[in-house]
Design a protein around this motif. Structure first.
Motif, short mmCIF file in Angstrom:
data_model
loop_
_atom_site.label_atom_id
_atom_site.label_comp_id
_atom_site.label_asym_id
_atom_site.label_seq_id
_atom_site.Cartn_x
_atom_site.Cartn_y
_atom_site.Cartn_z
N GLU A 124 -15.98 1.78 -1.04
CA GLU A 124 -16.70 2.21 0.16
C GLU A 124 -15.79 2.25 1.38
O GLU A 124 -15.99 3.06 2.30
N LEU A 125 -14.77 1.41 1.39
CA LEU A 125 -13.83 1.36 2.50
C LEU A 125 -12.65 2.32 2.32
O LEU A 125 -11.75 2.38 3.16
N GLY A 126 -12.66 3.08 1.21
CA GLY A 126 -11.60 4.06 0.98
C GLY A 126 -10.40 3.51 0.24
O GLY A 126 -9.31 4.09 0.31
N TYR A 127 -10.60 2.39 -0.47
CA TYR A 127 -9.50 1.76 -1.20
C TYR A 127 -9.85 1.59 -2.68
O TYR A 127 -11.01 1.65 -3.07
N ARG A 128 -8.81 1.36 -3.47
CA ARG A 128 -8.98 0.95 -4.86
C ARG A 128 -8.15 -0.30 -5.09
O ARG A 128 -7.09 -0.48 -4.46
N PRO A 152 -4.94 2.65 -0.59
CA PRO A 152 -5.75 3.81 -0.17
C PRO A 152 -6.05 4.73 -1.35
O PRO A 152 -5.17 5.02 -2.16
N ALA A 153 -7.29 5.18 -1.45
CA ALA A 153 -7.75 5.93 -2.62
C ALA A 153 -6.98 7.22 -2.86
O ALA A 153 -6.91 7.71 -3.99
N LYS A 154 -6.36 7.78 -1.80
CA LYS A 154 -5.63 9.04 -1.96
C LYS A 154 -4.19 8.83 -2.44
O LYS A 154 -3.51 9.79 -2.78
N GLY A 237 3.16 -2.46 3.56
CA GLY A 237 2.40 -1.25 3.20
C GLY A 237 3.27 -0.10 2.77
O GLY A 237 2.86 1.05 2.81
N ASP A 238 4.51 -0.38 2.31
CA ASP A 238 5.43 0.70 1.97
C ASP A 238 4.89 1.61 0.88
O ASP A 238 4.95 2.83 0.96
N ALA A 239 4.38 1.00 -0.19
CA ALA A 239 3.92 1.80 -1.33
C ALA A 239 2.76 2.69 -0.91
O ALA A 239 2.65 3.84 -1.34
N ALA A 240 1.88 2.19 -0.07
CA ALA A 240 0.73 2.97 0.36
C ALA A 240 1.15 4.09 1.29
O ALA A 240 0.57 5.18 1.29
N ASN A 241 2.16 3.84 2.12
CA ASN A 241 2.57 4.84 3.09
C ASN A 241 3.44 5.92 2.47
O ASN A 241 3.53 7.03 2.99
#
Length: 242
Positions: A124-128, A152-154, A237-241
């Motif tokens: 719901e918050l846009g994460y997995r 982040p889901a994307k 947050g490197d992997a997410a960014n």
């Protein structure tokens, strides 16, 4: 011991199954100063988390399904508690940063405490939620940790589903690189083992001093860098960014 006896140790299948991540770190990215590695390196836990998210089921139900399908052992402790992923992260950390293998110093947190509600709220918050193995070069030492992580889901890692594995490696020259494939199974494992056998055969007659060491660095060149406690690790947050 292998060095003393003039033989080789090959262990490509020990990490990420059919993905040749050991050779990539040891040889393919040897021109780089590796900054960090983040990966989904345990197919069992990734399958369980995927099932929980996709079908809205609880942890025990997803684990039972994984056992029925052969993705989880009868005793799944090594997988669900993050121990297997920590073994693999420790090997990658040693090769990437030129330090001894230090599994005993890794921070380890598994997925056994996750509930269906956790997965739902993250969505719901846009994460997995994924169980990640993370190792990073820091000013004070090396980060080495395994734990459930919000992504982040994307992001590409968030979309690695089922029993698949994926590893992101960041080098100072090449930047961010992604490696994806089957992390277990008879044929992916055989692929890695046969590749090792071919390497051993090719190098059997080579001068021992000219062989690439199993952990990339000669034993007398290993750095004495401390593994940081989890309280000193910072999530950049490197992997997410990337």
């Amino acid at each position: 011991m292998a060095r003393r006896h003039g033989v080789m140790v090959a262990f490509e299948a020990a990490v990420a199954g059919g993905i040749p991540i050991i050779k990539i770190l040891r040889e393919g990215l040897s021109a780089n100063r590796i900054q960090w590695i983040v990966g989904i390196i345990n197919g069992t836990t990734n399958f369980i988390l995927s099932e929980m998210r996709e079908h809205g089921i609880d942890f025990e139900t997803a684990l039972n399904r994984a056992q029925r399908l052969g993705y989880a052992e009868a005793d799944p402790t090594m997988d669900i508690e993050g121990i297997d992923a920590a073994h693999k992260a420790a090997l990658m950390s040693a090769i990437a940063f030129g330090v001894p293998v230090q599994f005993e110093s890794a921070y380890i947190e598994g997925i056994q405490g996750l509930a269906a509600l956790d997965i739902q709220y993250a969505e719901e918050l846009g994460y997995r939620i994924k169980l990640l193995g993370i190792t990073r070069r820091a000013a004070e030492g090396i980060e080495l940790r395994v734990h459930p992580t919000l992504i982040p889901a994307k992001h590409l890692l968030a979309n690695v589903e089922g029993a698949m594995n994926a590893v992101v490696v960041y080098g100072d020259a090449v930047g961010s690189t992604l490696y994806y494939g089957q992390g277990a199974g008879a044929e992916p494992t055989a692929s890695a083992v046969v590749a090792d056998l071919i390497d051993v055969t090719r190098l059997q007659t080579a001068d021992q001093s000219q062989r690439v060491p199993p952990l990339a660095f000669q034993p007398d060149r290993l750095a004495k860098l401390a593994i940081l406690p989890i309280s000193e690790c910072i999530d950049h947050g490197d992997a997410a960014n990337d």
